[in-house]
Enzyme design. Structure first.
Site, PDB file in Angstrom:
ATOM      1  N   SER A 108       0.792  -1.226   0.000  1.00  0.00           N
ATOM      2  CA  SER A 108       0.000   0.000   0.000  1.00  0.00           C
ATOM      3  C   SER A 108       0.826   1.278   0.000  1.00  0.00           C
ATOM      4  O   SER A 108       0.324   2.333  -0.365  1.00  0.00           O
ATOM      5  CB  SER A 108      -0.949   0.000   1.193  1.00  0.00           C
ATOM      6  OG  SER A 108      -0.223  -0.118   2.389  1.00  0.00           O
ATOM      7  N   HIS A 143      -5.548  -4.054  -1.770  1.00  0.00           N
ATOM      8  CA  HIS A 143      -5.398  -2.986  -2.763  1.00  0.00           C
ATOM      9  C   HIS A 143      -5.441  -3.506  -4.197  1.00  0.00           C
ATOM     10  O   HIS A 143      -5.261  -2.726  -5.135  1.00  0.00           O
ATOM     11  CB  HIS A 143      -4.101  -2.192  -2.522  1.00  0.00           C
ATOM     12  CG  HIS A 143      -4.208  -1.214  -1.394  1.00  0.00           C
ATOM     13  ND1 HIS A 143      -4.780   0.035  -1.542  1.00  0.00           N
ATOM     14  CD2 HIS A 143      -3.855  -1.323  -0.097  1.00  0.00           C
ATOM     15  CE1 HIS A 143      -4.745   0.663  -0.374  1.00  0.00           C
ATOM     16  NE2 HIS A 143      -4.196  -0.138   0.518  1.00  0.00           N
ATOM     17  N   LYS A 170     -12.341  -0.875   0.111  1.00  0.00           N
ATOM     18  CA  LYS A 170     -11.524   0.033  -0.688  1.00  0.00           C
ATOM     19  C   LYS A 170     -12.174   0.217  -2.062  1.00  0.00           C
ATOM     20  O   LYS A 170     -13.200   0.872  -2.151  1.00  0.00           O
ATOM     21  CB  LYS A 170     -10.081  -0.490  -0.732  1.00  0.00           C
ATOM     22  CG  LYS A 170      -9.436  -0.327   0.647  1.00  0.00           C
ATOM     23  CD  LYS A 170      -8.070  -0.915   0.794  1.00  0.00           C
ATOM     24  CE  LYS A 170      -7.597  -0.634   2.225  1.00  0.00           C
ATOM     25  NZ  LYS A 170      -6.528  -1.516   2.660  1.00  0.00           N
TER      26      LYS A 170
HETATM   27  C1  LIG Z   1      -6.555  -1.862   4.084  1.00  0.00           C
HETATM   28  C2  LIG Z   1      -5.983  -3.213   4.266  1.00  0.00           C
HETATM   29  C3  LIG Z   1      -6.590  -4.136   5.108  1.00  0.00           C
HETATM   30  C4  LIG Z   1      -7.775  -3.777   5.959  1.00  0.00           C
HETATM   31  O1  LIG Z   1      -8.965  -3.775   5.250  1.00  0.00           O
HETATM   32  P1  LIG Z   1     -10.271  -3.146   5.950  1.00  0.00           P
HETATM   33  O2  LIG Z   1     -11.392  -3.716   5.192  1.00  0.00           O
HETATM   34  O3  LIG Z   1     -10.132  -1.666   5.844  1.00  0.00           O
HETATM   35  O4  LIG Z   1     -10.230  -3.603   7.375  1.00  0.00           O
HETATM   36  C5  LIG Z   1      -6.062  -5.411   5.195  1.00  0.00           C
HETATM   37  N1  LIG Z   1      -4.964  -5.747   4.484  1.00  0.00           N
HETATM   38  C6  LIG Z   1      -4.345  -4.880   3.662  1.00  0.00           C
HETATM   39  C7  LIG Z   1      -3.157  -5.323   2.879  1.00  0.00           C
HETATM   40  C8  LIG Z   1      -4.827  -3.579   3.518  1.00  0.00           C
HETATM   41  O5  LIG Z   1      -4.209  -2.719   2.706  1.00  0.00           O
END
Ligand SMILES: *Cc1c(COP(=O)(O)O)cnc(C)c1O
Length: 390
Positions: free
Chosen positions: A179, A207, A238
């Site tokens: 990320s 992502h 996301k």
């Molecule tokens: C954002 C993210 C999460 C968390 O996801 P949420 O649905 O916001 O809890 C988990 N793993 C990775 C790699 C992320 O980038």
């Protein structure tokens, strides 16, 4: 005695180190532009890659579900909280992901906490990329398995660890898209190593969902690895626009997690409006690749323009665009000056990224217009010149 005094000291320490996080408050919905402090600002911060977070189709689906099912599921899913729409979402998501089954959780974070400790425990071994997400790290710690960390995106480093004999089960776990840099895990090499050394493979594609692969099916589709990755974790929070997490894989994996995954067993599931909005997203993505294509076109346009100006946009292979500034204080100043020009883009520094590589992390979305992107490019140019970076 003031037993909470340590909190004041901790907070003061964060402020002195410049690591205190001022949380901005949005006065309305997510979108290409947002309102902050009474001002409109171009939004380059959200993970709302496809603009679905305020899409009318999702809003309407959520409204209808609230009227039919109410707003609360009433109990954890194993007791009385699984509704027909939860099953419908899981079926449609499995078809979209091209796996036998899926299981939906309250968040991607919870999906990792649920899954890793169900797969491995004391006496087992986890192989974890050095830059994995906090929720993977916490899931690994909860499992009480031994954790071996390999160098970031380095299959040779992973193989060196796999060569050491260990008792018990083995699990390799990696982010799909990282990320902070926007680089992609070398999943084909990782899968080959897993097959050679008898390890399970798990990829957290938070992502990559809605971004990579045909119609945004994710990293496994991107690399044509269907059937060779044991566990895909994804998020609905996301690109998919709402909230929630999921695991996609074999029917037996999902059946097992329904019996063993603690956040599934002991925490109430997604609300009916969330579930309905997520179903609407899966239907939109299944039907059309258009938003995903537009996202990539926008990302290419923005990266090309910034590169032409002379900015360093790192090694990103995805719409996540880091603009490397250097020192954390300079990156923070850059972000403040962008905001004065109505561009909302956060700076990220140590310890989230290595010292000396502080950056503005730009998140491009399919709903940015060409004018929006060019407005952002112009702001970056102006601030870059003001600060002597260009
Ligand atoms: C954002 C993210 C999460 C968390 O996801 P949420 O649905 O916001 O809890 C988990 N793993 C990775 C790699 C992320 O980038």
């Amino acid at each position: 005695m003031d037993t909470l005094r340590f909190i004041d000291e901790e907070l003061e320490g964060l402020r002195e180190a410049g690591l205190y996080n001022e949380i901005r408050v949005l006065e309305g919905a997510q979108g290409a532009w947002v309102r902050i402090g009474g001002r409109k600002a171009l939004n380059l911060c959200s993970n709302n890659y496809l603009g679905l977070a305020s899409d009318r189709r999702l809003v309407e689906a959520a409204r209808r579900a609230a009227e039919e099912y109410g707003v609360g599921p009433g109990a954890v899913r194993t007791i009385a909280g699984t509704m027909t729409i939860h099953k419908e979402l899981e079926r449609k998501l499995a078809a979209f992901k091209r796996t036998e089954a899926t299981l939906v959780f309250q968040s991607g974070f919870n999906a990792n906490l649920a899954t890793i400790p169900a797969l491995v425990g004391k006496g087992d071994t986890i192989y974890s990329d050095a830059l994995n997400h906090a929720s993977i790290i916490d899931g690994c710690r909860l499992s009480r398995a031994e954790i071996k960390v390999y160098e970031h995106n380095d299959p040779d480093s992973l193989e060196k660890l796999l060569r050491q004999e260990v008792p018990g089960r083995k699990l390799i776990v990696t982010d799909g898209v990282f990320s902070m840099d926007g680089d992609i895990a070398p999943l084909p090499e990782i899968v080959e190593l897993a097959e050679r050394y008898g390890a399970m493979v798990m990829v957290d594609d938070a992502h990559g969902e809605g971004v990579l692969g045909s119609h945004g099916r994710g990293i496994v589709d991107h690399f044509h690895l269907h059937g060779r990755v044991d566990v895909e974790v994804g998020t609905l929070s996301k690109a998919l626009g709402c909230v929630g997490g999921f695991v996609a894989g074999s029917a037996r994996l999902v059946e097992y997690l329904e019996q063993r995954a603690r956040p599934f067993l002991f925490s109430t599931g997604l609300t009916p409006p969330d579930v309905a909005a997520n179903i609407a997203t899966v239907e939109i993505l299944e039907a059309s690749d258009e938003l995903v294509q537009r996202l990539w076109e926008n990302a290419r346009h923005f990266k090309t323009k910034l590169g032409e100006l002379g900015f360093d946009t790192g090694k990103s292979q995805t719409p996540i665009t880091p603009v490397i500034i250097g020192e954390a204080a300079r990156a923070a100043e850059f972000s403040r000056r962008l905001f004065e020009r109505d561009v909302f883009a956060q700076s990220i520094g140590f310890p989230t990224v290595p010292r000396g590589t502080a950056r503005i992390r730009v998140m491009i979305s399919a709903i940015h217009s060409r004018e929006d992107l060019d407005f952002a490019v112009e702001a970056f140019r102006a601030v870059g010149e003001e600060m002597g970076i260009l």
